[in-house]
Design an enzyme around this catalytic site. Structure first.
Site, PDB file in Angstrom:
ATOM      1  N   CYS A  26       0.791  -1.360  -0.046  1.00  0.00           N
ATOM      2  CA  CYS A  26      -0.092  -0.020   0.084  1.00  0.00           C
ATOM      3  C   CYS A  26       0.779   1.383  -0.105  1.00  0.00           C
ATOM      4  CB  CYS A  26      -1.013   0.032   1.388  1.00  0.00           C
ATOM      5  SG  CYS A  26      -2.055  -1.384   1.493  1.00  0.00           S
ATOM      6  N   GLY A  52       0.152  -0.014  -4.916  1.00  0.00           N
ATOM      7  CA  GLY A  52      -0.880  -0.764  -4.907  1.00  0.00           C
ATOM      8  C   GLY A  52      -1.864  -0.213  -6.045  1.00  0.00           C
ATOM      9  N   GLY A 127       1.098  -1.494   5.680  1.00  0.00           N
ATOM     10  CA  GLY A 127       1.670  -2.457   6.730  1.00  0.00           C
ATOM     11  C   GLY A 127       0.491  -3.488   7.313  1.00  0.00           C
ATOM     12  N   TYR A 265      13.444  -4.381  -3.824  1.00  0.00           N
ATOM     13  CA  TYR A 265      12.492  -4.480  -4.814  1.00  0.00           C
ATOM     14  C   TYR A 265      11.315  -3.480  -4.970  1.00  0.00           C
ATOM     15  CZ  TYR A 265       8.444  -6.666  -7.285  1.00  0.00           C
ATOM     16  OH  TYR A 265       7.381  -6.829  -8.095  1.00  0.00           O
TER      17      TYR A 265
END
Ligand code: SF4
Length: 479
Positions: A26, A52, A127, A265
């Site tokens: 997110c 996201g 998270g 990444y």
């Protein structure tokens, strides 16, 4: 002649164009003290779209009341100029979501907005809370009603129930009961709060735009709106942004376990994360990879886009030419209609196409950032070989991924992670490479300047930095 009524009668149903990468999670964004708060938040979310793509939302406050608009899909599809015009106020928060906890539907889109005795509050969360399921069961057994299946809602429940009269104290009280990863922005009538959990798993950055404050998961969002990066919200910090300026409170001592995979990444290379340039970290990952696993080869080819920065570092260190021998199609959605005649590895071919003239007869070092299930890597190696490469040496810019994440990254279960059960040699054979080399944990830490253990490495070590993992690990392993 009769017209065919539906494309579905000609083609098989749309297939997911999945790969076996980790998925994004997110992004959050906030503005305090700007007349175009909603529009800036829209632009901020647009820059954070990579974090996201499932849903997005913006909540605003005009000082009297909160209003919100959310939708499924991409930011640019959800917010029209008309909708943004209706979102008036100088304070705003926004969220772009990839579900890692909770179902995929509009109910779970954020910001989540509620009214309680402390007034209206909207929350946007990046998270995962590791104790959310237990909290939820406990609250439900005592009559609490949940509107969503998102773990963010447990924070709102605890906030609403807190006996603390002040807003910061009630929030601190709520946060004291949850454990896991949360980079949060909270919107009240007259203030925006920016909060990072004591481990600081996910990034959260503070910036300035004239007199206004801005908050973002990544600094690339500041660049788009012309804001300047000031600093990180510290682990365990609750920053209150309001008309008067910023008040910084500590609600818990910091025990940093920043997610190292943000550097490997997730985050955009043009961002500064945990105080470091992501591009610089990735290039260093590639350099160290070249030192640890050199290869006799003619050229370095990145797996685009995630392998590009590490491949640059590898090529420089190895003094080999860097060539874009795989071209990525950026316009592939989540689903696509396949031709009736089956094409092997269609999903990967949609995304990546080899440049045959570059690869034919050459010894290739193929640089990527990770191998998850191994199936995508196997297909990519196959495509490169089919294009005529003489040798394919795969180099991975992180250590073998052996354990799932519980802090907001959508990883497969342990059983699905190829490195959890297979040796490097077995993985090499599976993906069909001539050689395979992974970066060591020591080099990974060196590349991000981790001299004092500030990073979470749990997907490479299975040493999780928080407790309450055992039931979750057992559940993930059973899946
Ligand atoms: S387990 Fe891995 S992906 Fe999850 S927070 Fe730790 S380093 Fe990041």
């Amino acid at each position: 002649m009769k017209m065919v009524e539906a494309a579905g009668s000609l083609f098989p149903p749309p297939q997911p164009v999945g790969d076996d990468k980790f998925h994004d999670h997110c992004g959050v964004f906030a503005v305090c003290g700007h007349p175009e708060a909603a529009k800036l938040t829209y632009l901020g979310l647009y820059a954070l779209q990579h974090r996201g793509q499932e849903s997005a939302g913006i909540a605003v406050s005009d000082g009297e009341q909160l209003s919100c608009h959310k939708g499924m899909g991409h930011v640019a599809e959800i917010f029209t100029p008309e909708i943004l015009q209706q979102l008036t106020g100088r304070l705003a928060i926004g969220h772009t979501r990839y579900s890692t906890a909770g179902d995929t539907d509009l109910r779970n889109a954020q910001p989540l907005i509620v009214s309680c005795q402390k007034g209206p509050v909207a929350l946007a969360h990046n998270g995962n809370l590791v104790n959310a399921p237990a909290i939820r069961r406990d609250l439900e057994s005592r009559g609490a009603i949940f509107q969503t299946t998102s773990d963010t809602e447990v924070i709102q429940h605890y906030f609403a129930r807190s006996k603390q009269a002040g807003t910061p104290e009630a929030l601190a009280d709520a946060l004291d009961r949850v454990e896991g990863a949360y980079s949060l922005v909270a919107l009240f009538k007259e203030a925006v709060y920016a909060i990072r959990d004591p481990r600081g798993f996910r990034p959260l950055c503070l910036g300035k735009l004239g007199d206004a404050w801005v908050v973002a998961s990544e600094t690339c969002a500041f660049d788009l709106i012309g804001a300047t990066y000031e600093r990180e919200v510290e682990p365990g910090e609750l920053a209150i942004l309001e008309g008067r300026g910023i008040t910084s409170l500590r609600f818990a001592p910091a025990h940093p376990s920043q997610c190292i995979f943000e550097h490997v990444y997730f985050s955009r290379p043009d961002s500064v994360i945990f105080g470091r340039s992501v591009q610089a970290s990735r290039e260093m990952l590639g350099r160290l990879l070249a030192r640890e696993h050199p290869a006799e080869a003619d050229m370095v080819v990145p797996v685009p886009d995630s392998g590009v920065a590490a491949a640059i570092g590898f090529a420089e260190e190895a003094r080999l030419p860097l060539r874009f021998g795989l071209i990525r199609n950026h316009y592939v959605g989540r689903t696509f209609i396949e031709p009736s005649q089956r094409i092997r590895d269609f999903g990967v071919r949609l995304k990546l196409n080899p440049v045959r003239s570059l690869l034919r007869g050459r010894r290739i070092v193929l640089v990527d950032d990770s191998i998850i299930r191994g199936t995508t890597s196997r297909k990519i190696v196959g495509i490169v070989r089919e294009a005529g490469a003489r040798e394919v040496h795969v180099r991975i810019s992180c250590p073998p991924t052996i354990s799932p994440c519980f802090y907001g990254i959508d990883t497969p279960t342990r059983r699905e992670l190829i490195a959890a059960t297979q040796s490097v040699e077995e993985i090499r054979q599976f993906i069909g490479a001539d050689s395979l080399g992974y970066l060591s944990i020591e080099a990974l830490r060196q590349a991000v300047g981790d001299t004092d253990g500030r990073y979470c490495l749990a997907c490479y070590t299975a040493n999780y930095p928080t407790r309450v993992q055992e039931p979750l690990i057992a559940a993930r392993n059973r899946e």
